[in-house]
Design a protein around this motif. Structure first.
Motif, PDB file in Angstrom:
ATOM      1  N   VAL A 189      -4.147  -5.727  -3.395  1.00  0.00           N
ATOM      2  CA  VAL A 189      -4.274  -4.420  -2.741  1.00  0.00           C
ATOM      3  C   VAL A 189      -3.732  -3.326  -3.653  1.00  0.00           C
ATOM      4  CG1 VAL A 189      -3.454  -3.030  -0.802  1.00  0.00           C
ATOM      5  CG2 VAL A 189      -4.293  -5.361  -0.413  1.00  0.00           C
ATOM      6  N   ALA A 190      -2.602  -3.623  -4.319  1.00  0.00           N
ATOM      7  CA  ALA A 190      -2.028  -2.634  -5.238  1.00  0.00           C
ATOM      8  C   ALA A 190      -2.991  -2.359  -6.396  1.00  0.00           C
ATOM      9  CB  ALA A 190      -0.681  -3.142  -5.759  1.00  0.00           C
ATOM     10  N   ARG A 191      -3.659  -3.388  -6.909  1.00  0.00           N
ATOM     11  CA  ARG A 191      -4.610  -3.189  -8.002  1.00  0.00           C
ATOM     12  C   ARG A 191      -5.795  -2.331  -7.556  1.00  0.00           C
ATOM     13  NH1 ARG A 191      -4.785  -9.508  -9.655  1.00  0.00           N
ATOM     14  NH2 ARG A 191      -2.921  -9.615 -10.967  1.00  0.00           N
ATOM     15  N   GLU A 192      -6.336  -2.661  -6.363  1.00  0.00           N
ATOM     16  CA  GLU A 192      -7.489  -1.923  -5.873  1.00  0.00           C
ATOM     17  C   GLU A 192      -7.130  -0.459  -5.626  1.00  0.00           C
ATOM     18  OE1 GLU A 192     -10.544  -2.905  -5.665  1.00  0.00           O
ATOM     19  OE2 GLU A 192     -10.000  -4.883  -6.462  1.00  0.00           O
ATOM     20  N   GLY A 193      -5.870  -0.208  -5.219  1.00  0.00           N
ATOM     21  CA  GLY A 193      -5.449   1.171  -4.981  1.00  0.00           C
ATOM     22  C   GLY A 193      -5.513   2.007  -6.250  1.00  0.00           C
ATOM     23  N   GLN A 194      -5.232   1.394  -7.397  1.00  0.00           N
ATOM     24  CA  GLN A 194      -5.285   2.145  -8.644  1.00  0.00           C
ATOM     25  C   GLN A 194      -6.717   2.499  -9.039  1.00  0.00           C
ATOM     26  OE1 GLN A 194      -3.039  -0.300 -11.458  1.00  0.00           O
ATOM     27  NE2 GLN A 194      -1.373   1.170 -11.329  1.00  0.00           N
ATOM     28  N   GLU A 225      -3.869  -3.263   6.616  1.00  0.00           N
ATOM     29  CA  GLU A 225      -5.169  -2.662   6.881  1.00  0.00           C
ATOM     30  C   GLU A 225      -6.262  -3.206   5.950  1.00  0.00           C
ATOM     31  OE1 GLU A 225      -4.621   1.496   6.504  1.00  0.00           O
ATOM     32  OE2 GLU A 225      -3.388   1.721   8.321  1.00  0.00           O
ATOM     33  N   ALA A 226      -5.846  -3.667   4.756  1.00  0.00           N
ATOM     34  CA  ALA A 226      -6.824  -4.078   3.753  1.00  0.00           C
ATOM     35  C   ALA A 226      -7.146  -5.566   3.790  1.00  0.00           C
ATOM     36  CB  ALA A 226      -6.318  -3.711   2.345  1.00  0.00           C
ATOM     37  N   ILE A 227      -6.381  -6.367   4.553  1.00  0.00           N
ATOM     38  CA  ILE A 227      -6.605  -7.830   4.530  1.00  0.00           C
ATOM     39  C   ILE A 227      -6.907  -8.309   5.927  1.00  0.00           C
ATOM     40  CG2 ILE A 227      -5.177  -8.153   2.484  1.00  0.00           C
ATOM     41  CD1 ILE A 227      -3.721  -9.157   5.767  1.00  0.00           C
ATOM     42  N   ARG A 285      -2.638 -17.856   8.800  1.00  0.00           N
ATOM     43  CA  ARG A 285      -1.930 -17.370   9.991  1.00  0.00           C
ATOM     44  C   ARG A 285      -0.505 -16.961   9.677  1.00  0.00           C
ATOM     45  NH1 ARG A 285      -2.686 -14.695  14.622  1.00  0.00           N
ATOM     46  NH2 ARG A 285      -1.074 -15.204  16.173  1.00  0.00           N
ATOM     47  N   VAL A 286       0.208 -17.778   8.912  1.00  0.00           N
ATOM     48  CA  VAL A 286       1.612 -17.465   8.609  1.00  0.00           C
ATOM     49  C   VAL A 286       1.693 -16.200   7.774  1.00  0.00           C
ATOM     50  CG1 VAL A 286       3.708 -18.280   7.482  1.00  0.00           C
ATOM     51  CG2 VAL A 286       2.319 -19.868   8.805  1.00  0.00           C
ATOM     52  N   GLY A 287       0.824 -16.094   6.758  1.00  0.00           N
ATOM     53  CA  GLY A 287       0.859 -14.903   5.900  1.00  0.00           C
ATOM     54  C   GLY A 287       0.516 -13.655   6.678  1.00  0.00           C
TER      55      GLY A 287
END
Length: 430
Positions: A22-27, A72-74, A81-83
Motif C-alpha cells: 500500500v505504501a508503494r502504491e501511494g507513491q 481501505e486498500a485491502i 482472517r487474522v491479518g
C-alpha cells in the motif's frame, strides 16, 4: 487482548507485506502519498526478515491514520482472517485473534504429531523389513557354509592328487630342462641373425631404390641435355654453313683473364619483394647451395624454452634443427653453445649423424666469440647465415658479409609456437 495472545509475525506476514505494498502504491499516485518515514527504507525490499517485519508492525501500531488507509486498500481474502482483524480491529477482534491463534497452534501441533506418527510407522516398517532380510540372509549363509565345507573337502582331495601329479611333472621337466635351454639359446641366436639380416636387406633395398631413382633422374637429365645440345649443334651447323658461304672468317677469341681473387664475402641477394630477416627470407637462405647457418644456441633456446632445464633446452633445439636439416639438405647447420660438452651422448653421436654439427665454446670463451671466429674461417665464396639477436654478434657477422636472422624467425620456421606472436613472414606490400 493479552500481550501473550498477540498474533505472531508469521501469522501476520501477508498483512505486513500488504502494508508495504500500500505504501508503494501511494507513491505512484498523483500527487504521490508519502508513506511513514520509518517505512520508506523497506519499500525496496523483496524479502522481509524478522527484524523488517517487526519494523513494519511497529509503524502500523504507531500510525493510526496510515493503518486506516491500509484497511481501505485491502480485503480479508488477501491477508487472511487474522491479518484483517489485526488491521481493521473491529469490536472483539483481540478475542477472535486469540481464538484463531490458539486453534492454529493446536492444528499445527496435531499436524506435527501426525507427521511424527507417520515417521515412526515408516521406521517400524523398515526395521521389520530389515529384520526379515537379515533372517533370510542368515539362512542363506548357513546353506553357503555347509556347501563351502563340502567343497573344501573335495578341494583338499583334489589338491593332494594335483600335488602328486605335480611332483611327477616336475621330475619330467627337470629331465628336459637342459635340452629346452639349449634349444632356446639356439633359437635366440637364429632370431638375432635373422633380424640383422632383415635390417641389412631393408637398408640394401632402400639403397637400391635410391640408386634406381637417381639413375632414372640422371638418365632423364642426360637425355634432356643431349637433346638440347643436338638442337644447339644443328643450329650452329646451319649458322656455320651460312657464314662459310658468305666468306666469313671467325676472329680469334681473346685470351680470358682470370677473375681477381675475392677480398670480402658478399651477402646472399634476396629476390625482389622479399624482406630481409623474415621467415620467408630465412627459408630462401636455407635453400641456397653450399650455405652454412651458424646458430647461437642459448640465444635461441632462451627465446622459447627458457622455463626448461638447460640440458632439455639443448635437446629440444637439436631435435628441431635435425628435422629442419632433413627439409633443407643443401644447408650445413652448426649450433654453438657456451661451455664444454660432458656426458652428452646424444650430442656427440646422434646430432652429427643427422646433419647438425654441435660446438661448445672452450673454457673462458663465449659462444659469441666462437661464432664470430667461425665466420672468418669459412671461404669467402661460401654463403653464411648467422642466427642471433646479440648486437655484437650481428654487427660483426654483418661486417664479415653474413646474412642475419633473428632467433624468432628460425623458431617459427621450425614450427615452434611463439608466445609473443612474432610470426611475421616477410613479403613486401606493393
Amino acid at each position: 487482548m493479552r500481550p501473550g495472545d498477540s498474533p505472531t509475525n508469521e501469522a501476520l506476514r501477508e498483512a505486513l507485506k500488504a502494508v508495504v505494498e500500500v505504501a508503494r502504491e501511494g507513491q505512484k499516485e498523483k500527487p504521490p502519498v508519502d508513506p511513514p518515514t520509518r517505512l520508506k527504507q523497506l519499500l525496496t525490499f523483496k524479502k522481509f526478515s524478522e527484524r523488517a517485519l517487526d519494523q513494519v508492525r511497529q509503524v502500523v501500531e504507531d500510525d493510526e491514520e496510515f493503518r486506516e488507509r491500509v484497511v481501505e486498500a485491502i480485503n480479508e481474502k488477501k491477508v487472511g482472517r487474522v491479518g484483517w482483524l489485526w488491521l481493521a480491529r473491529p469490536d472483539g477482534w483481540e478475542k477472535e485473534c486469540a481464538e484463531l491463534s490458539a486453534a492454529a497452534e493446536q492444528e499445527s501441533e496435531m499436524a506435527a504429531d501426525a507427521q511424527s506418527h507417520r515417521v515412526l510407522e515408516q521406521r517400524l516398517r523398515r526395521a521389520e523389513a530389515a529384520l526379515e532380510k537379515a533372517e533370510r540372509q542368515r539362512e542363506k549363509s548357513g546353506r553357503d557354509r555347509n556347501e563351502a565345507r563340502l567343497e573344501s573337502t573335495q578341494a583338499r582331495a583334489e589338491a593332494r592328487q594335483s600335488q602328486e601329479e605335480s611332483i611327477k611333472l616336475a621330475t619330467e621337466l627337470a629331465k628336459t630342462r637342459g635340452d629346452l635351454d639349449a634349444i632356446q639359446k639356439n633359437l635366440e641366436r637364429i632370431q638375432r641373425k635373422e633380424s640383422r639380416t632383415d635390417d641389412r636387406l631393408k637398408k640394401a633395398q632402400k639403397e637400391i631404390e635410391r640408386l634406381n631413382r637417381e639413375l632414372r633422374d640422371s638418365r632423364q637429365q642426360h637425355e634432356e641435355e643431349v637433346g638440347r645440345l643436338k638442337e644447339r649443334l644443328a643450329v650452329a651447323e646451319v649458322e656455320v654453313a651460312a657464314a662459310r658461304e658468305a666468306g666469313f672468317t671467325p676472329p680469334r677469341e681473346p685470351e680470358h683473364e682470370s677473375p681477381p681473387p675475392l677480398t670480402r664475402r658478399t651477402p646472399v641477394t634476396l629476390p625482389p619483394g622479399m624482406l630481409k630477416d623474415t621467415v620467408v627470407a630465412t627459408e630462401h637462405l636455407l635453400r641456397t647451395p653450399k650455405v652454412v647457418m651458424l646458430v647461437d644456441g642459448y640465444n635461441v633456446t632462451f627465446k622459447s624454452w627458457q622455463g626448461f632445464p638447460v640440458r632439455e633446452q639443448r635437446m629440444r633445439l637439436l631435435q628441431r634443427l635435425e628435422e629442419m636439416s632433413a627439409r633443407y639438405p643443401e644447408a650445413e647447420i652448426v649450433v654453438v653453445f657456451d661451455g664444454t660438452a660432458t656426458d652428452y651422448d646424444y650430442i656427440s653421436t646422434t646430432a652429427r649423424s643427422l646433419g647438425v654439427t654441435v660446438r661448445f665454446s672452450p673454457a673462458g670463451i663465449e659462444a659469441d666469440d666462437v661464432i664470430i671466429e667461425r665466420c672468418r674461417d669459412y671461404p669467402l665464396w661460401q654463403p653464411l647465415v648467422v642466427v642471433s639477436h646479440d648486437s655484437r654478434v650481428r654487427e660483426s657477422a654483418r661486417k664479415l658479409g653474413a646474412n642475419l636472422v633473428q632467433p624468432s624467425k628460425l623458431l617459427v620456421l621450425m614450427g615452434v609456437e611463439m608466445d609473443d606472436g612474432d610470426d611475421f613472414l616477410g613479403f613486401a606490400v606493393r
